[in-house]
Design a protein around this motif. Structure first.
Motif, mmCIF file in Angstrom:
data_model
loop_
_atom_site.group_PDB
_atom_site.id
_atom_site.type_symbol
_atom_site.label_atom_id
_atom_site.label_comp_id
_atom_site.label_asym_id
_atom_site.label_seq_id
_atom_site.Cartn_x
_atom_site.Cartn_y
_atom_site.Cartn_z
ATOM 1 N N LEU A 206 64.895 -0.378 107.641
ATOM 2 C CA LEU A 206 65.817 0.755 107.693
ATOM 3 C C LEU A 206 66.452 0.851 109.080
ATOM 4 N N GLU A 207 65.638 0.681 110.123
ATOM 5 C CA GLU A 207 66.190 0.698 111.489
ATOM 6 C C GLU A 207 67.177 -0.455 111.666
ATOM 7 N N LEU A 208 66.744 -1.670 111.298
ATOM 8 C CA LEU A 208 67.628 -2.834 111.498
ATOM 9 C C LEU A 208 68.957 -2.638 110.762
ATOM 10 N N ALA A 209 68.872 -2.183 109.503
ATOM 11 C CA ALA A 209 70.089 -2.003 108.698
ATOM 12 C C ALA A 209 70.974 -0.916 109.309
ATOM 13 N N SER A 210 70.369 0.160 109.791
ATOM 14 C CA SER A 210 71.146 1.254 110.375
ATOM 15 C C SER A 210 71.745 0.843 111.714
ATOM 16 N N LEU A 211 71.145 -0.151 112.353
ATOM 17 C CA LEU A 211 71.583 -0.555 113.690
ATOM 18 C C LEU A 211 72.504 -1.773 113.636
ATOM 19 N N GLY A 212 72.956 -2.140 112.441
ATOM 20 C CA GLY A 212 74.001 -3.160 112.369
ATOM 21 C C GLY A 212 73.667 -4.439 111.635
ATOM 22 N N ALA A 213 72.399 -4.639 111.208
ATOM 23 C CA ALA A 213 72.078 -5.862 110.455
ATOM 24 C C ALA A 213 72.559 -5.678 109.022
ATOM 25 N N GLN A 214 73.751 -6.202 108.726
ATOM 26 C CA GLN A 214 74.393 -5.830 107.464
ATOM 27 C C GLN A 214 73.757 -6.480 106.237
ATOM 28 N N VAL A 215 72.710 -7.293 106.441
ATOM 29 C CA VAL A 215 72.113 -8.001 105.306
ATOM 30 C C VAL A 215 71.664 -7.039 104.209
ATOM 31 N N LEU A 216 71.258 -5.824 104.589
ATOM 32 C CA LEU A 216 71.011 -4.773 103.590
ATOM 33 C C LEU A 216 71.691 -3.495 104.064
ATOM 34 N N ASN A 217 72.259 -2.764 103.132
ATOM 35 C CA ASN A 217 72.863 -1.479 103.435
ATOM 36 C C ASN A 217 71.738 -0.465 103.717
ATOM 37 N N ASN A 218 71.898 0.385 104.750
ATOM 38 C CA ASN A 218 70.767 1.246 105.129
ATOM 39 C C ASN A 218 70.377 2.245 104.045
ATOM 40 N N ARG A 219 71.345 2.746 103.304
ATOM 41 C CA ARG A 219 70.968 3.701 102.251
ATOM 42 C C ARG A 219 70.142 3.027 101.161
ATOM 43 N N SER A 220 70.403 1.742 100.939
ATOM 44 C CA SER A 220 69.625 1.041 99.909
ATOM 45 C C SER A 220 68.164 0.969 100.336
ATOM 46 N N VAL A 221 67.921 0.804 101.634
ATOM 47 C CA VAL A 221 66.539 0.710 102.120
ATOM 48 C C VAL A 221 65.874 2.089 102.064
ATOM 49 N N GLU A 222 66.667 3.116 102.402
ATOM 50 C CA GLU A 222 66.184 4.501 102.323
ATOM 51 C C GLU A 222 65.690 4.800 100.903
ATOM 52 N N LEU A 223 66.520 4.415 99.947
ATOM 53 C CA LEU A 223 66.209 4.652 98.534
ATOM 54 C C LEU A 223 64.996 3.825 98.089
ATOM 55 N N ALA A 224 64.955 2.584 98.558
ATOM 56 C CA ALA A 224 63.838 1.696 98.185
ATOM 57 C C ALA A 224 62.523 2.285 98.692
ATOM 58 N N LYS A 225 62.551 2.823 99.916
ATOM 59 C CA LYS A 225 61.335 3.426 100.478
ATOM 60 C C LYS A 225 60.942 4.681 99.678
ATOM 61 N N LYS A 226 61.962 5.502 99.400
ATOM 62 C CA LYS A 226 61.691 6.755 98.700
ATOM 63 C C LYS A 226 61.043 6.517 97.335
ATOM 64 N N TYR A 227 61.551 5.524 96.604
ATOM 65 C CA TYR A 227 61.045 5.289 95.253
ATOM 66 C C TYR A 227 60.055 4.119 95.172
ATOM 67 N N GLY A 228 59.682 3.571 96.342
ATOM 68 C CA GLY A 228 58.702 2.481 96.346
ATOM 69 C C GLY A 228 59.181 1.226 95.632
ATOM 70 N N VAL A 229 60.479 0.918 95.768
ATOM 71 C CA VAL A 229 61.017 -0.295 95.132
ATOM 72 C C VAL A 229 60.917 -1.456 96.126
ATOM 73 N N GLU A 230 59.999 -2.375 95.865
ATOM 74 C CA GLU A 230 59.863 -3.532 96.741
ATOM 75 C C GLU A 230 61.094 -4.434 96.555
ATOM 76 N N LEU A 231 61.677 -4.890 97.655
ATOM 77 C CA LEU A 231 62.894 -5.713 97.552
ATOM 78 C C LEU A 231 62.599 -7.144 97.962
ATOM 79 N N GLU A 232 63.316 -8.077 97.337
ATOM 80 C CA GLU A 232 63.252 -9.461 97.784
ATOM 81 C C GLU A 232 64.671 -9.871 98.156
#
Ligand code: ADP
Ligand code: ASP
Ligand code: MG
Length: 401
Positions: free
Chosen positions: A201-227
């Motif tokens: 979430l930090e990396l995405a929010s700080l410019g690593a565009q490989v994942l959108n930060n809101r997608s990581v926020e949501l993944a954490k909230k709902y416990g969706v493991e990402l690959e």
């Protein structure tokens, strides 16, 4: 039988060959006995091209019409991918964001998902179809098309995975996973086997565009493991999850963000309530303020300096100018020549000296630091844009062998 959500970004569907490549990945997953929901982005540079087309018409497009325009990009991709799947014998149907049930708030161009009604997707799955959903788009309460912000297809995929209780959520992209820095800029960057939601979430929010930060926020909230994995090279990618094994790395990654402007307001009265007056104006307009500095008051006034996304710089200055009499009529200026470079790593919580190593690397390159901000697991500096790539490289060298 498992339910798998697979998301493919713009490069992964950029032309005919890449679309058939994606269709084969989806077909293999389907033929292994899984239900598959696919989320796709607009092809290649389509979104940028559409933004350029709007700029040919007006310098100040209506946000509503902009979202109408940009949503078209993803709609081309879903139809072409559904056709490609049908062509290779896989039963498939394409759905726009609104057909797939994405209901968002009203804020055009950075809408948030409010609700996801999955009946249509589930009924198509029940008919044994692969469902191909347009990422990045939804519908607001006025039945107008909205978009979720750049990189928003990742968020669409995670939202679908959460709402459908999918067994896996795979984010296919044009690199082999999440690296210690952008592998296109830092050839020495190494691929991470796994990374925590918080670090990602930090990396995405700080410019690593490989994942959108809101997608990581949501993944954490709902416990969706990402690959996160490559659509070209079929090797294991990076797993993003709540907890990871101790990696031994002090720093998980270095990120750069060019989308930064520094706004200064001089001569703000040194009395209670002034910061509230300034920042509530920006909050009402959905403008995200990041680093804030305030000079200590002299002669009854102080200076406020803060960063906003470069893309919001004009609207920030214009709203502040319109209301400046409320906070002292001081001079408002904006600096667009800066960038933010950050290090992220859960390891820094228990290891002192990370900031000093980072600043030593910058000093070794004779790079001047304009602002500094820290949290438990990150340190960010604002520096000159022209120094940013050199800074990332020097910091990466200092931490990661
Ligand atoms: P997609 O179109 O698949 O959504 P993006 O272009 O949005 O892909 O994101 C992938 C890009 O992110 C890579 O091509 C890479 O240049 C960039 N990137 C930036 N930081 C990182 C990182 N730490 N790890 C991997 N990729 C990164
Ligand atoms: N097409 C959109 C963009 O370029 C959404 C995405 O790619 O995720 O930002
Ligand atoms: Mg992306």
């Amino acid at each position: 039988m498992a339910l798998i959500v697979q998301k493919f970004g713009g490069t992964s569907v950029k032309d005919r060959n890449r679309i058939f490549n994606v269709a084969r990945i989806v077909a293999n997953t389907r033929n292994a006995g899984n239900d598959v929901v696919v989320v796709v982005s607009a092809q290649g540079d389509t979104t940028d091209d559409l933004i350029a087309k709007a700029a040919e018409i007006t310098s100040d497009p209506s946000h509503r019409e902009m979202d109408m325009l940009l949503a078209a990009g993803e709609e081309i991709s879903i139809a072409l991918l559904a056709m490609a799947l049908q062509e290779i014998g896989v039963s498939a149907v394409s759905l726009t964001g609104w057909q797939a049930g994405f209901v968002t708030d009203r804020s055009y161009s950075k809408a948030r998902i409010k609700r996801l009604d999955t009946e249509r997707v589930e009924s198509e799955l029940a008919r044994n179809r692969v469902v191909v959903v347009a990422g990045f788009q939804g519908l607001n309460r006025s039945d107008d098309i909205t978009t979720l912000g750049r990189g928003g297809s990742d968020t669409s995929a995670v939202a679908l995975a959460a709402a459908l209780h999918a067994d896996r959520c795979q984010i296919y992209t044009d690199v082999e996973g999440v690296f210690t820095a952008d592998p296109r800029k830092i050839p020495k960057a190494t691929k991470l086997k796994e990374i925590t939601f918080d670090e990602m979430l930090e990396l995405a929010s700080l410019g690593a565009q490989v994942l959108n930060n809101r997608s990581v926020e949501l993944a954490k909230k709902y416990g969706v493991e990402l690959e996160v994995l490559s659509s070209i090279n079929p090797i294991p990618g990076t797993i993003v999850k709540e907890e990871t094994k101790v990696s031994g790395l002090l720093i998980t990654g270095v990120a750069k963000d060019d989308n930064v402007a520094v706004v200064s307001i001089k001569g703000v009265p040194d009395v209670p309530g002034m910061s509230f007056k300034v920042f509530s104006l920006l909050a009402q307009r959905n403008i995200n303020v990041d680093i804030i500095l305030q000079s200590s008051g002299t002669e009854g006034t102080k200076d406020l300096v803060f960063t906003v996304p470069l893309t919001d710089a004009e609207s920030t200055v214009s709203v502040l100018e319109d209301h400046k009499s409320r906070f002292g009529d001081g001079e408002i200026s904006v600096d667009k020549t800066c960038a933010k470079v950050s290090v992220v790593g859960a390891g820094m919580q228990s290891h002192p000296g990370v900031a000093s190593t980072m600043f030593e690397a910058l000093s070794g390159q004779n790079i001047n630091i304009r602002m500094i901000s820290t949290s438990e697991i990150k340190i960010s500096v604002i520096i000159d844009k022209n120094d940013a790539d050199r800074a990332v490289s020097a910091i990466h060298d200092a931490f990661i062998q």
